[in-house]
Write a protein that holds these residues in place. Structure first.
Motif, PDB file in Angstrom:
ATOM      1  N   LYS A  78       0.805  -1.254   0.007  1.00  0.00           N
ATOM      2  CA  LYS A  78      -0.016   0.107  -0.056  1.00  0.00           C
ATOM      3  C   LYS A  78       0.953   1.275   0.225  1.00  0.00           C
ATOM      4  CE  LYS A  78      -3.995  -2.129   2.252  1.00  0.00           C
ATOM      5  NZ  LYS A  78      -4.868  -1.835   3.553  1.00  0.00           N
ATOM      6  N   ARG A  79       0.560   2.211  -0.923  1.00  0.00           N
ATOM      7  CA  ARG A  79       1.040   3.522  -0.951  1.00  0.00           C
ATOM      8  C   ARG A  79       1.224   4.240   0.279  1.00  0.00           C
ATOM      9  NH1 ARG A  79       1.150   8.648  -3.299  1.00  0.00           N
ATOM     10  NH2 ARG A  79       2.614   8.906  -4.964  1.00  0.00           N
ATOM     11  N   ALA A  80       2.028   5.037   0.719  1.00  0.00           N
ATOM     12  CA  ALA A  80       1.934   5.669   2.119  1.00  0.00           C
ATOM     13  C   ALA A  80       1.028   6.971   1.661  1.00  0.00           C
ATOM     14  CB  ALA A  80       3.329   6.272   2.418  1.00  0.00           C
ATOM     15  N   ALA A  81       0.693   7.557   2.765  1.00  0.00           N
ATOM     16  CA  ALA A  81      -0.028   8.872   2.599  1.00  0.00           C
ATOM     17  C   ALA A  81       0.786  10.205   1.868  1.00  0.00           C
ATOM     18  CB  ALA A  81      -0.571   9.323   3.621  1.00  0.00           C
ATOM     19  N   GLN A  82       0.526  10.835   1.203  1.00  0.00           N
ATOM     20  CA  GLN A  82       1.267  11.564   0.650  1.00  0.00           C
ATOM     21  C   GLN A  82       2.115  12.550   1.437  1.00  0.00           C
ATOM     22  OE1 GLN A  82       1.565  11.915  -2.770  1.00  0.00           O
ATOM     23  NE2 GLN A  82       3.241  13.245  -2.492  1.00  0.00           N
ATOM     24  N   SER A  83       1.150  13.037   2.596  1.00  0.00           N
ATOM     25  CA  SER A  83       1.815  13.750   3.732  1.00  0.00           C
ATOM     26  C   SER A  83       3.093  13.086   4.229  1.00  0.00           C
ATOM     27  CB  SER A  83       0.964  13.969   4.645  1.00  0.00           C
ATOM     28  OG  SER A  83       0.454  12.810   5.357  1.00  0.00           O
ATOM     29  N   LYS A  84       2.940  11.589   4.199  1.00  0.00           N
ATOM     30  CA  LYS A  84       4.181  11.019   4.780  1.00  0.00           C
ATOM     31  C   LYS A  84       5.352  10.809   3.767  1.00  0.00           C
ATOM     32  CE  LYS A  84       6.595   8.032   7.094  1.00  0.00           C
ATOM     33  NZ  LYS A  84       7.419   8.435   8.438  1.00  0.00           N
ATOM     34  N   ILE A  85       4.710  10.713   2.408  1.00  0.00           N
ATOM     35  CA  ILE A  85       5.924  10.782   1.378  1.00  0.00           C
ATOM     36  C   ILE A  85       6.640  12.013   1.212  1.00  0.00           C
ATOM     37  CG2 ILE A  85       6.200  10.642  -1.228  1.00  0.00           C
ATOM     38  CD1 ILE A  85       3.972   8.890  -1.253  1.00  0.00           C
ATOM     39  N   ASN A  86       5.862  13.188   1.645  1.00  0.00           N
ATOM     40  CA  ASN A  86       6.506  14.445   1.788  1.00  0.00           C
ATOM     41  C   ASN A  86       7.340  14.702   2.762  1.00  0.00           C
ATOM     42  OD1 ASN A  86       4.781  14.961  -0.888  1.00  0.00           O
ATOM     43  ND2 ASN A  86       3.496  16.260   0.359  1.00  0.00           N
ATOM     44  N   GLN A  87       7.135  14.089   3.802  1.00  0.00           N
ATOM     45  CA  GLN A  87       7.906  14.149   5.054  1.00  0.00           C
ATOM     46  C   GLN A  87       9.117  13.456   4.909  1.00  0.00           C
ATOM     47  OE1 GLN A  87       6.111  12.356   8.478  1.00  0.00           O
ATOM     48  NE2 GLN A  87       8.111  12.291   9.667  1.00  0.00           N
ATOM     49  N   VAL A  88       9.113  12.277   4.250  1.00  0.00           N
ATOM     50  CA  VAL A  88      10.088  11.518   3.959  1.00  0.00           C
ATOM     51  C   VAL A  88      11.034  12.208   3.042  1.00  0.00           C
ATOM     52  CG1 VAL A  88      11.210   9.403   3.236  1.00  0.00           C
ATOM     53  CG2 VAL A  88       9.337   9.522   4.713  1.00  0.00           C
ATOM     54  N   ARG A  89      10.994  12.737   2.084  1.00  0.00           N
ATOM     55  CA  ARG A  89      11.680  13.344   1.164  1.00  0.00           C
ATOM     56  C   ARG A  89      11.756  14.991   1.191  1.00  0.00           C
ATOM     57  NH1 ARG A  89       7.574  12.534  -4.253  1.00  0.00           N
ATOM     58  NH2 ARG A  89       6.060  13.891  -3.748  1.00  0.00           N
ATOM     59  N   GLN A  90      11.342  15.397   2.337  1.00  0.00           N
ATOM     60  CA  GLN A  90      11.355  17.042   2.474  1.00  0.00           C
ATOM     61  C   GLN A  90      12.911  17.469   2.454  1.00  0.00           C
ATOM     62  OE1 GLN A  90      10.083  18.158   6.222  1.00  0.00           O
ATOM     63  NE2 GLN A  90      10.888  16.550   7.575  1.00  0.00           N
ATOM     64  N   ASN A  91      13.931  16.369   2.602  1.00  0.00           N
ATOM     65  CA  ASN A  91      15.122  16.886   2.679  1.00  0.00           C
ATOM     66  C   ASN A  91      15.901  16.542   1.484  1.00  0.00           C
ATOM     67  OD1 ASN A  91      15.350  18.262   5.323  1.00  0.00           O
ATOM     68  ND2 ASN A  91      15.265  16.260   6.157  1.00  0.00           N
ATOM     69  N   VAL A  92      15.192  16.256   0.601  1.00  0.00           N
ATOM     70  CA  VAL A  92      15.833  15.658  -1.004  1.00  0.00           C
ATOM     71  C   VAL A  92      15.652  16.791  -1.996  1.00  0.00           C
ATOM     72  CG1 VAL A  92      15.838  13.968  -2.574  1.00  0.00           C
ATOM     73  CG2 VAL A  92      15.546  13.364  -0.238  1.00  0.00           C
ATOM     74  N   GLY A  93      16.607  17.309  -2.500  1.00  0.00           N
ATOM     75  CA  GLY A  93      16.478  18.329  -3.665  1.00  0.00           C
ATOM     76  C   GLY A  93      16.724  17.615  -4.770  1.00  0.00           C
ATOM     77  N   MET A  94      16.160  18.230  -6.016  1.00  0.00           N
ATOM     78  CA  MET A  94      16.157  17.573  -7.305  1.00  0.00           C
ATOM     79  C   MET A  94      16.390  18.519  -8.477  1.00  0.00           C
ATOM     80  SD  MET A  94      14.470  14.088  -8.970  1.00  0.00           S
ATOM     81  CE  MET A  94      15.284  13.433 -10.395  1.00  0.00           C
ATOM     82  N   VAL A  95      17.178  18.308  -9.351  1.00  0.00           N
ATOM     83  CA  VAL A  95      17.564  19.290 -10.340  1.00  0.00           C
ATOM     84  C   VAL A  95      17.514  18.330 -11.662  1.00  0.00           C
ATOM     85  CG1 VAL A  95      19.075  20.627 -11.803  1.00  0.00           C
ATOM     86  CG2 VAL A  95      19.007  20.765  -9.102  1.00  0.00           C
TER      87      VAL A  95
END
Length: 268
Positions: A78-95
């Motif tokens: 099951k896919r995690a809630a979008q809020s949880k996904i955003n929390q996990v990747r909040q320290n990931v930047g992408m170019v």
């Protein structure tokens, strides 16, 4: 910082990633190289969950990315809630390859927007942070300019400043120079070299072998969705043992007509 365990990805019947295991440590620079279609960009996008990997696990700073339970595989996952996904990747930047700047905003506005909307900073706070990051990439003097007034290299440097403004712990670069004219590549690579020297953790998909040779701590060669070889730049570029890697490097040298004197000129 990042842990991948047996990561797989399908597009319909096509399996584009096959059992990828990878560990990325703090302040490490990892370059992903390989032929077009080898899965490099899909792997990188999976690290930000911009692609939903189908198998295995990706942990960012110890947290499972994208899914509710690490022990569940297949259709039951099951896919995690979008809020949880955003929390996990909040320290990931992408170019990305394309700069993706908002044409209706100035350079300063492009960098400020996420600081105000996502980080909820005041206009003054966002402006101060944005100007500092633009100065870092050598473009503070272009703060009032519009994206259309910038060269491709300048636009990509603004995109890097925008990502850095969010204070990421890790930066992902997906072929950041592939859309640039050759004469503009150097200014973007220089910014990335500076970030590496400052200790930024970075994963870079690149066709710039010289950059990988100079900057990477580890180079990973992918082919047909699998890790075929990994090692230091010296091991990959000067001591390549796998026939597919040898072929790839030779093709690269042939395409770029590098002069050789017993050592690949692609590697400074």
């Amino acid at each position: 910082m990042v842990q991948l365990r047996n990561v797989g990805k399908h597009f319909g019947p096509l399996r584009v990633l096959k059992g990828i295991d990878l560990t990325i440590h703090h302040s490490e620079v990892v370059c992903l190289i390989g032929p077009s279609g080898s899965g490099k960009s899909t792997l990188l996008r999976s690290m930000a969950f911009l692609e939903e990997y189908d198998e295995g696990q990706i942990h960012i700073e110890g947290q499972l990315l994208g899914w509710q339970n690490a022990d569940v595989e297949g259709p039951a996952r099951k896919r995690a809630a979008q809020s949880k996904i955003n929390q996990v990747r909040q320290n990931v930047g992408m170019v990305f390859q394309q700069f993706n700047l908002w044409p209706h905003m100035t350079v300063l506005g492009n960098v400020c927007e996420a600081l105000q909307q996502v980080r909820k900073q005041s206009k003054a706070q966002a402006r101060e942070r944005a100007l500092a990051m633009l100065d870092k990439v050598g473009l503070a003097h272009k703060a009032a300019a519009w994206p259309v007034q910038l060269s491709g290299g300048q636009q990509q440097r603004v995109a890097i400043a925008r990502a850095l403004a969010m204070e990421p712990h890790i930066m992902l670069f997906d072929e950041p120079t592939s859309a640039l004219d050759p004469e503009l590549v150097g200014e973007v690579l220089q910014v990335m070299k500076d970030l590496a020297r400052e200790g930024m953790t970075m994963v870079v998909v690149t066709h710039e072998m010289g950059f990988a040779a100079q900057v990477a701590d580890s180079v990973i060669f992918l082919d047909k969705g699998e890790v075929v070889a990994r090692g230091t730049p010296q091991q990959i570029f000067h001591q390549a043992e796998h026939p597919r890697l040898q072929q790839f490097l030779q093709n690269y040298l042939d395409r770029n007509a590098f002069w050789q004197d017993g050592k690949d000129a692609a590697v400074p």
